[in-house]
Design an enzyme around this catalytic site. Structure first.
Site, short mmCIF file in Angstrom:
data_model
loop_
_atom_site.label_atom_id
_atom_site.label_comp_id
_atom_site.label_asym_id
_atom_site.label_seq_id
_atom_site.Cartn_x
_atom_site.Cartn_y
_atom_site.Cartn_z
N GLY A 18 -3.27 -1.29 9.95
CA GLY A 18 -2.58 -1.20 8.67
C GLY A 18 -1.08 -1.32 8.83
N SER A 64 1.24 -3.17 7.89
CA SER A 64 2.14 -3.50 6.79
C SER A 64 2.34 -2.34 5.83
CB SER A 64 1.59 -4.71 6.01
OG SER A 64 0.31 -4.40 5.48
N GLY A 65 1.73 -1.19 6.10
CA GLY A 65 1.80 -0.04 5.21
C GLY A 65 3.12 0.70 5.27
N ALA A 123 3.16 3.04 8.39
CA ALA A 123 3.04 2.19 9.57
C ALA A 123 4.31 1.38 9.82
CB ALA A 123 1.84 1.26 9.42
N ARG A 180 -4.44 -7.29 6.97
CA ARG A 180 -5.47 -8.06 6.30
C ARG A 180 -5.24 -9.56 6.44
NH1 ARG A 180 -6.67 -5.14 0.47
NH2 ARG A 180 -7.59 -3.20 1.29
N LEU A 237 -11.02 -3.24 7.51
CA LEU A 237 -11.63 -1.93 7.74
C LEU A 237 -13.15 -1.97 7.63
CD1 LEU A 237 -9.16 0.35 5.74
CD2 LEU A 237 -9.55 0.44 8.21
N TYR A 293 -9.76 11.09 -3.37
CA TYR A 293 -8.89 10.68 -2.27
C TYR A 293 -8.90 11.73 -1.17
CZ TYR A 293 -4.73 10.21 0.57
OH TYR A 293 -3.89 10.15 1.65
N LYS A 301 -10.23 11.45 2.86
CA LYS A 301 -9.48 11.80 4.07
C LYS A 301 -10.23 12.86 4.89
CE LYS A 301 -6.15 10.22 5.00
NZ LYS A 301 -5.82 8.95 5.67
N PRO A 361 0.02 14.77 7.52
CA PRO A 361 1.23 14.92 6.70
C PRO A 361 0.92 15.39 5.29
CG PRO A 361 0.58 12.62 6.78
CD PRO A 361 -0.35 13.36 7.70
#
Length: 353
Positions: free
Chosen positions: A15, A17-18, A21, A40, A69, A167, A171, A195
Site C-alpha cells: 500500500g 501510495s497510502g 505509507a 494497485r 490484497l 471498520y 482491523k 495508532p
C-alpha cells in the site's frame, strides 16, 4: 532510542501510495534503503508520482510492483529478496455499502495473502503490521472497562461487529489473524503498530484517508454550528512513520504497540486551528449538546445513536507508555500537526468552492 536501518536488503512496503505509507517510504529512502513499493497500479502517476519524486531526491532507491490484497501470491514478486516487510495496505473508510466486501475482506484476506507470501519468502526476517487502536477498542466507552480505565496492549476490541463499527471490526479480525499466522512459525518476527487517529500533512496533494474527511468537515462549514465532542486519540503521521521504523529495526520492539500522542476530541482539535485560520474558515468553536447530536445525528451526519451514546462527551484514555519507553518515541504538539495538515489542505485548494 537509536536504530540503524538495514540497507543490505530491499524493504517491502505494501500500500505504498497510502497516507501513512508515503511517510514510511520517504523516511526509508532518506536513510538509503531500497524500497519495493507494492501498489494497485504502478503506472498511475496521480497515485505514485510523488513516490518517484521522493526517490529521485533521496539516496535510496524505489521499485514499484503491482499487487492486489485479494489476489493470492500477488505480493511475491515485490517481496523477493526483502528482509523487512511493512504491511500497511488496508482500507480506511467508514461510509461503505458492503462492510464485508469493502472492509473485512481486503483487511483479512489481504493480511493472509501478505503473510503467506512472507512464509514462502525465506529472506524475510521481520514484519511490521500497521494495525490500529481500532483493534483495541470500538467506542470511547470501552476505555472504562480497560485496566485502570486506560486502554493498553493487552486489550482487544470486543464491541465492534460487521453491523456496528465495521471498520474497527475489520482491523480487529485482521490483526488477530496476523498473530495467528506469526505465532505458528519461528523464522520471522512480527511487531504490530496500533495508532490512534492519524493527522498531519501528507506526502501527496490528494490523499485518501478518513482523517482528511474529518478535517474537510471542520473547514467547509459542515461543523459551523458546533462539533460533537467525540473522545479519541490522535498521532502525527510523521511520528507514526518513525514508530514503524523503530518497530522494524530496533531490537527492543516487540508485540503490540499503542502509538498515540494526544487524548482529545473534535472540539479541542478544531480550537488549535482558530488562531491561524479562524477568521477565514467556518471552524467549529463550540461543542454540540449530546442530546442534540443524539436526536439529529442519524439524519444529518449518519451517526447512530448507539455511537453517540458511547462516544460523545466520553473521554478516550490509553496508556502509550510501552511504545514510548521501549522505542524512545516523542510526539509533536497537537497544534503543530493540525495546523500543518489544515495549511496543506488550504494550499491545494481543498476548501475552494
Amino acid at each position: 532510542m537509536p536504530y540503524l536501518v538495514n540497507t543490505s536488503a530491499p524493504v517491502l512496503v505494501t500500500g505504498a501510495s497510502g497516507y501513512v505509507a508515503g511517510w514510511i517510504v520517504k523516511k526509508l529512502l532518506e536513510r538509503g534503503a531500497t524500497v519495493h513499493g507494492a501498489v494497485r497500479d504502478p503506472k498511475d502517476e496521480a497515485k505514485v508520482g510523488h513516490l518517484r519524486t521522493m526517490a529521485e531526491n533521496s539516496p535510496g532507491g524505489l521499485k514499484l510492483f503491482k499487487a492486489d490484497l485479494l489476489e493470492p501470491g500477488s505480493y511475491r514478486p515485490a517481496m523477493r529478496g526483502c528482509a523487512t516487510v511493512f504491511h500497511t495496505a488496508s482500507p480506511f473508510k467508514t461510509d461503505v455499502n458492503d462492510p464485508q466486501a469493502d472492509l473485512v475482506d481486503p483487511a483479512l484476506e489481504g493480511t493472509r495473502n501478505v503473510l503467506q507470501s512472507v512464509n514462502d519468502t525465506e529472506t524475510v526476517s521481520k514484519v511490521v503490521l500497521t494495525s490500529s487502536c481500532a483493534a483495541i477498542y470500538g467506542d470511547a466507552a470501552d476505555c472504562a472497562d480497560a485496566p485502570g480505565g486506560r486502554l493498553d496492549e493487552s486489550v482487544w476490541n470486543t464491541t465492534s461487529s460487521l453491523d456496528y463499527q465495521p471498520y474497527s471490526f475489520s482491523k480487529t479480525v485482521a490483526e488477530r489473524e496476523a498473530w495467528r499466522i506469526a505465532d505458528a512459525q519461528s523464522r520471522w518476527k512480527m511487531v504490530a503498530v496500533n495508532p490512534s487517529l492519524v493527522i498531519g500533512p501528507a506526502t501527496q496533494n490528494a490523499p485518501t484517508s478518513e482523517s482528511f474527511s474529518i478535517m474537510q468537515q471542520m473547514g467547509n462549514g459542515t461543523m459551523k454550528a458546533g462539533a460533537p465532542r467525540i473522545g479519541l486519540g490522535v498521532v502525527d503521521v510523521r511520528d507514526l512513520a518513525d514508530a514503524h521504523l523503530h518497530a522494524a529495526f530496533d531490537p527492543a520492539a516487540e508485540g503490540r504497540n499503542i502509538i498515540s500522542g494526544h487524548e482529545t476530541d473534535l472540539v479541542e482539535m478544531a480550537k488549535t486551528l482558530q488562531p491561524t485560520f479562524g477568521s477565514h474558515y467556518p471552524l467549529p468553536t463550540r461543542a454540540l449538546p449530546k442530546s442534540l447530536v443524539w436526536l439529529l445525528g442519524p439524519m444529518l451526519g449518519g451517526l447512530r445513536r448507539k455511537f453517540v451514546s458511547r462516544n460523545v462527551n466520553v473521554k478516550w484514555r490509553a496508556d502509550n507508555s510501552k511504545a514510548t519507553r521501549s522505542l524512545g518515541l516523542t510526539y509533536r504538539p497537537l497544534d503543530v500537526s493540525m495546523n500543518e495538515m489544515f495549511g496543506q489542505m488550504v494550499k491545494v485548494g481543498a476548501f475552494d468552492d
